[in-house]
Design an enzyme around this catalytic site. Structure first.
Site, PDB file in Angstrom:
ATOM      1  N   MET A   1      -1.520   0.361   2.573  1.00 54.22           N
ATOM      2  CA  MET A   1      -2.930  -0.009   2.677  1.00 54.22           C
ATOM      3  C   MET A   1      -3.146  -1.183   3.636  1.00 54.22           C
ATOM      4  O   MET A   1      -4.141  -1.234   4.358  1.00 54.22           O
ATOM      5  CB  MET A   1      -3.475  -0.339   1.290  1.00 54.22           C
ATOM      6  N   CYS A   2      -2.190  -2.128   3.658  1.00 55.62           N
ATOM      7  CA  CYS A   2      -2.352  -3.280   4.546  1.00 55.62           C
ATOM      8  C   CYS A   2      -2.345  -2.844   6.008  1.00 55.62           C
ATOM      9  O   CYS A   2      -3.065  -3.403   6.841  1.00 55.62           O
ATOM     10  CB  CYS A   2      -1.253  -4.305   4.290  1.00 55.62           C
ATOM     11  N   THR A   3      -1.538  -1.825   6.324  1.00 52.47           N
ATOM     12  CA  THR A   3      -1.503  -1.305   7.696  1.00 52.47           C
ATOM     13  C   THR A   3      -2.807  -0.610   8.043  1.00 52.47           C
ATOM     14  O   THR A   3      -3.373  -0.805   9.124  1.00 52.47           O
ATOM     15  CB  THR A   3      -0.332  -0.314   7.855  1.00 52.47           C
TER      16      THR A   3
END
Length: 427
Positions: free
Chosen positions: A212-214
Site C-alpha cells: 500500500m505504501c508503494t
C-alpha cells in the site's frame, strides 16, 4: 488450374457436409448423418491395447454418451469454449453451461462461440445456444481459484457416508483445467477418494498484491497507478454515485479508472498505462494463449470421454503442460492430505499459544498457503450455546479466551460448507 479444381471440389464437399449437419428446427436435436460417430465406435465397439481391463466393447457406451450422460461445464471463457466444442464433437449432447460473466469485446478474439452481436449477453446463454443444448460429470474451465474451491466443496458436500464408508454412487467426478499464458494443467478428481482442490492448494500461485505504501506514495509501475485509482481514489470520489462498486465489466467504469490512472502516471512520469492494462488489473485478468487453451481443453475432454465410457483408465491424476520453450508435459499423482480442511472429514488442528489473539488466528486462516481463505467468519460453542468470535464487519483483536481442544467453525466464500478446526494450545 489443378489447384482451382481441387479448391472447388473441397468447397463443394464442405457445403455437402454442412448441409448434413443442419439443426432440425428449434428443439435442440441434431440430425445424425451416416457414420457420423464412426470415430467413437472405433474406441467403444472393439478391443484395443490401452482399454480398461474390465471394459467390454458394446454399443451401449456410445448410446449413454449420446442420450443419457449429462455434463456440467463451469466457465465459458477461452478454455471453456474449447471444452464445449470438444465435448459436443465427442458426442455429448446433454451439456449445461454455467458462467456468471458477460461477454466483452476483448473476448471475441479467442472465445470463438461468441460474435459481435453477443456483446453484453450472458456467456452461459450464448454458449448453450451455440452448442444446442444432477449431472454425471462436472468440468471446470475457470480462472478463479475461489470458484474452483467452491465447486470442490459443493461436490464434497454431496457425498454420502454410511457408517463412515463412502457410498461410491454419490461421487460426481470433477475434471479441472487451468491455463496461465503458455502454462496449463488438467486434473481428474474423484471427491472423497482422490486429492481434492484444497489438498493441493499450495500448487496455486499466490495473487500478486502491491504494498500500500508503494501504491499511495511511491508508484514505479503503471500497475501501481491503476491500483491507486482502484483502491484509494474510487472509494473517495465515488464517480457513479454512493454505494456503486467498481465493475470491471462496465466500460464506463474502466474508462474512468483509465483516465485517472493516466493522470496519476503523468504526475510521476510513468509510461505504459493503457485501457487494456487497466481492465486487466481491475479484473485480475491473466493473459490467455489460444494454443494452451486448446491443449488443456483437449486433455479435459479426453478425460470426460474416458470416465463417461469407462473404456479407459482416467488420468492419475494431475497433468502439467508447458509450451514456453518447446513442449514439455508430465503427469504425477497428487496425494490426498489426511488433514485436508475440505475433504478429510475430521477437524484440522490449529496450533496457537494460550496467549494468542484472535487476529493471529485470522491471519493464519487467510495467509496460510494450505488454507488461503478470503473473509472467514468464526463461531464456536461455549456452554452449549453458539458464540460468534468474528464477523468481517467487526474487528475483535482480544485474546481467544477459549479452551484447549475447542472446535472452531469457520465459514468462508471459498467453500459452501462450514470448515471445522480444533484449537490446540502449544507451550
Amino acid at each position: 488450374l489443378l489447384f482451382s479444381l481441387f479448391r472447388e471440389k473441397k468447397r463443394r464437399r464442405v457445403v455437402e457436409q454442412t448441409e448434413k449437419m443442419l439443426v432440425d428446427g428449434d428443439n435442440g436435436s441434431t440430425s445424425d448423418w451416416d457414420d457420423r460417430w464412426n470415430h467413437l465406435k472405433k474406441f467403444l465397439e472393439r478391443s484395443g491395447p490401452f482399454m480398461h481391463p474390465d471394459f467390454e466393447p458394446s454399443t451401449e457406451s456410445l448410446q449413454f454418451m449420446l442420450e443419457t450422460c449429462k455434463i456440467l461445464v463451469i466457465g465459458a471463457g477461452g478454455l471453456g469454449c474449447e471444452l464445449l466444442k470438444n465435448l459436443a464433437l465427442s458426442g455429448f449432447r446433454n451439456i449445461h453451461v454455467v458462467d456468471m460473466d458477460t461477454i466483452d469485446v476483448s473476448n471475441l478474439n479467442r472465445q470463438f462461440l461468441f460474435r459481435a452481436k453477443d456483446v453484453g449477453r450472458p456467456k452461459a446463454d450464448v454458449a448453450a445456444d451455440f452448442i444446442n443444448s444432477q449431472f454425471h460429470i462436472i468440468v471446470c474451465g475457470l480462472d478463479s481459484i475461489v470458484a474452483r474451491r467452491w465447486m470442490n466443496g459443493m461436490l464434497l458436500s454431496l457425498l454420502v457416508y454410511e457408517d463412515g464408508v463412502l457410498d461410491p454412487s454419490s461421487i460426481i467426478p470433477l475434471i479441472d483445467g487451468g491455463t496461465e499464458g503458455f502454462k496449463g494443467n488438467a486434473r481428474v478428481i474423484f471427491p472423497g477418494m482422490t486429492a481434492c482442490i484444497d489438498c493441493t492448494l499450495e500448487l496455486y500461485p499466490p495473487q500478486i498484491n502491491f504494498p500500500m505504501c508503494t501504491i499511495a506514495s511511491m508508484p514505479r509501475l503503471p500497475e501501481h497507478c491503476i491500483e491507486y485509482v482502484r483502491i484509494l481514489l474510487w472509494p473517495k470520489e465515488m464517480p457513479f454515485g454512493d454505494d456503486v462498486s467498481l465493475d470491471g465489466d462496465d466500460p464506463e467504469h474502466i474508462q474512468w479508472v483509465y483516465q485517472k490512472s493516466l493522470e496519476r502516471a503523468a504526475e510521476f512520469s510513468i509510461t505504459g498505462v493503457t485501457y487494456r492494462l487497466t481492465q486487466g488489473v481491475v479484473k485480475r485478468i491473466i493473459p490467455a494463449v489460444a494454443s494452451t487453451n486448446a491443449a488443456i481443453a483437449a486433455a479435459c475432454a479426453t478425460e470426460v470421454f474416458k470416465i463417461a465410457s469407462s473404456a479407459y483408465l482416467p488420468l492419475n491424476n494431475y497433468m502439467v503442460f508447458n509450451d514456453v520453450d518447446g513442449l514439455y508435459t508430465y503427469t504425477f499423482e497428487a496425494e490426498r492430505k489426511e488433514n485436508c480442511s475440505a475433504c478429510s472429514q475430521v477437524p484440522s488442528d490449529l496450533h496457537f499459544s494460550p496467549s494468542s489473539k484472535l487476529q493471529e488466528v485470522l491471519d493464519y486462516l487467510t495467509e496460510s498457503t494450505s488454507l488461503q481463505m478470503k473473509s472467514p467468519a468464526i463461531t464456536t460453542t461455549m456452554d452449549g450455546k453458539n458464540k460468534t468470535l468474528y464477523l468481517q464487519v467487526i474487528n475483535l483483536p482480544f485474546k481467544l479466551g477459549l479452551a484447549d481442544g475447542q472446535e472452531l467453525a469457520v465459514a468462508d466464500v471459498t467453500t459452501p460448507q462450514t470448515v471445522l478446526f480444533k484449537l490446540c494450545f502449544t507451550s
